[in-house]
Design a protein around this motif. Structure first.
Motif, PDB file in Angstrom:
ATOM      1  N   ASP A  64       0.822  -1.204   0.000  1.00  0.00           N
ATOM      2  CA  ASP A  64       0.000   0.000   0.000  1.00  0.00           C
ATOM      3  C   ASP A  64       0.860   1.259   0.000  1.00  0.00           C
ATOM      4  O   ASP A  64       0.570   2.229  -0.713  1.00  0.00           O
ATOM      5  CB  ASP A  64      -0.932   0.002   1.223  1.00  0.00           C
ATOM      6  N   MET A  65       1.931   1.248   0.803  1.00  0.00           N
ATOM      7  CA  MET A  65       2.804   2.424   0.873  1.00  0.00           C
ATOM      8  C   MET A  65       3.520   2.651  -0.445  1.00  0.00           C
ATOM      9  O   MET A  65       3.618   3.795  -0.923  1.00  0.00           O
ATOM     10  CB  MET A  65       3.818   2.262   2.010  1.00  0.00           C
ATOM     11  N   GLU A 108       2.509   1.784  -3.402  1.00  0.00           N
ATOM     12  CA  GLU A 108       1.535   2.271  -4.383  1.00  0.00           C
ATOM     13  C   GLU A 108       1.196   3.737  -4.145  1.00  0.00           C
ATOM     14  O   GLU A 108       1.088   4.525  -5.088  1.00  0.00           O
ATOM     15  CB  GLU A 108       0.266   1.420  -4.303  1.00  0.00           C
ATOM     16  N   GLU A 109       1.053   4.111  -2.874  1.00  0.00           N
ATOM     17  CA  GLU A 109       0.701   5.503  -2.555  1.00  0.00           C
ATOM     18  C   GLU A 109       1.816   6.469  -2.907  1.00  0.00           C
ATOM     19  O   GLU A 109       1.573   7.563  -3.423  1.00  0.00           O
ATOM     20  CB  GLU A 109       0.367   5.611  -1.061  1.00  0.00           C
ATOM     21  N   LEU A 110       3.067   6.063  -2.652  1.00  0.00           N
ATOM     22  CA  LEU A 110       4.203   6.946  -2.871  1.00  0.00           C
ATOM     23  C   LEU A 110       4.801   6.816  -4.266  1.00  0.00           C
ATOM     24  O   LEU A 110       5.636   7.625  -4.671  1.00  0.00           O
ATOM     25  CB  LEU A 110       5.287   6.667  -1.828  1.00  0.00           C
TER      26      LEU A 110
END
Length: 281
Positions: A146-147, A149-151
């Motif tokens: 998730d991190m 993908e977000e960053l």
């Protein structure tokens, strides 16, 4: 109307099967995976599913079908009971468990799959040859994905896949589940499984097994045997639900094109409903 079948295997590495499952009327299906490395994981998983069976039983609900509020209250009680298994002076070895399941929920708009999840067991829906996971893992690996993908950065895989949310396991405070709604279509298969299966089989492999025409019991058996053949090091458990009811909401049965909507228990509470009190009937 649904038909449901299950399969579970201790696997080739573990000494005990710490997975537990629940199939109980009218339309609720659960898998709990006792946390490896925690003393009494099998006891924790049994406690979780037994609590849900009790809280969602006909004796407790009467002729009213279970809904999201009932599920939330049952999960809260399950968390308290699993926490109570821990020794007062040995919190680090407290037993713990994941808890994941699906309920076939009937509404005025048509039937839905209502999923709940705590931990890294999963619910998938397979419809018209396509597969869609409708739960989101609570794990270190999933958080890293998730991190990244977000960053927009490369994914860094943690050295071990630690469960970041569970019932018990030395985690303090009350734990709330994630809930999602997805329209239910005739011919759907819902698969509830532990990470002993989805950890070694890809979504494509699982979809191929579900759509191969083995029937619900054959699907459950083949998912477990495929996981064993793939070298799973964990217990492998699958509950397979076949749906014979069609949603009146949509015309496209493809699992991946249907909206998966996060929901909260408060959204279903009405002035006609009051929370069940502990010990009430």
């Amino acid at each position: 109307m649904t038909k449901v079948y299950q399969a579970s295997d201790i696997g080739k590495v573990r000494e005990n099967n710490e997975d537990s499952l629940a199939i109980f009327p009218p339309e609720i299906y659960m898998v709990a995976d006792g946390m490896g490395g925690h003393l009494g994981g099998a006891r924790a998983s049994r406690t979780a599913v037994q609590t849900l069976c009790e809280y969602l039983s006909e004796e407790r609900l009467g002729d009213r079908a279970a809904d999201l509020v009932d599920l939330s209250e049952a999960v809260e009680e399950a968390g308290e009971r699993v926490n109570a298994l821990a020794g007062a002076d040995d919190a680090q070895n407290a037993p713990g468990t994941t808890l994941t399941g699906v309920l076939a929920l009937d509404t005025d708009e048509g039937p839905y799959w209502l999923s709940l999840n705590i931990g890294d067991s999963r619910v998938y829906v397979v419809g018209n040859g396509r597969i869609s996971p409708i739960t989101h893992d609570h794990s270190a690996v999933q958080e890293a994905r998730d991190m990244a993908e977000e960053l927009g950065t490369p994914q860094i895989i943690p050295p071990s896949n630690v469960v970041t949310k569970a019932l018990g396991g030395g985690l303090t405070g009350s734990v709330s589940a994630d809930y999602t709604l997805m329209p239910l279509c005739e011919g759907d298969y819902a698969v509830v499984c532990s990470d002993g299966i989805h950890g070694v089989l890809t979504d494509v492999q699982m979809c191929s097994i579900v759509t191969a025409g083995h029937g619900p019991q054959g699907v459950a058996d083949h998912l477990v045997s495929a996981a064993l053949s793939a070298g799973t090091r964990d217990n492998a458990t699958a509950v397979v639900v076949y749906a014979a009811s069609a949603s009146r909401l949509i015309s496209d049965p493809h699992a991946m094109t249907r909206v998966i909507q996060p929901v909260r228990p408060a959204s279903t509470r009405t002035t006609r409903r009051t929370p069940l009190r502990k010990g009430s009937n």
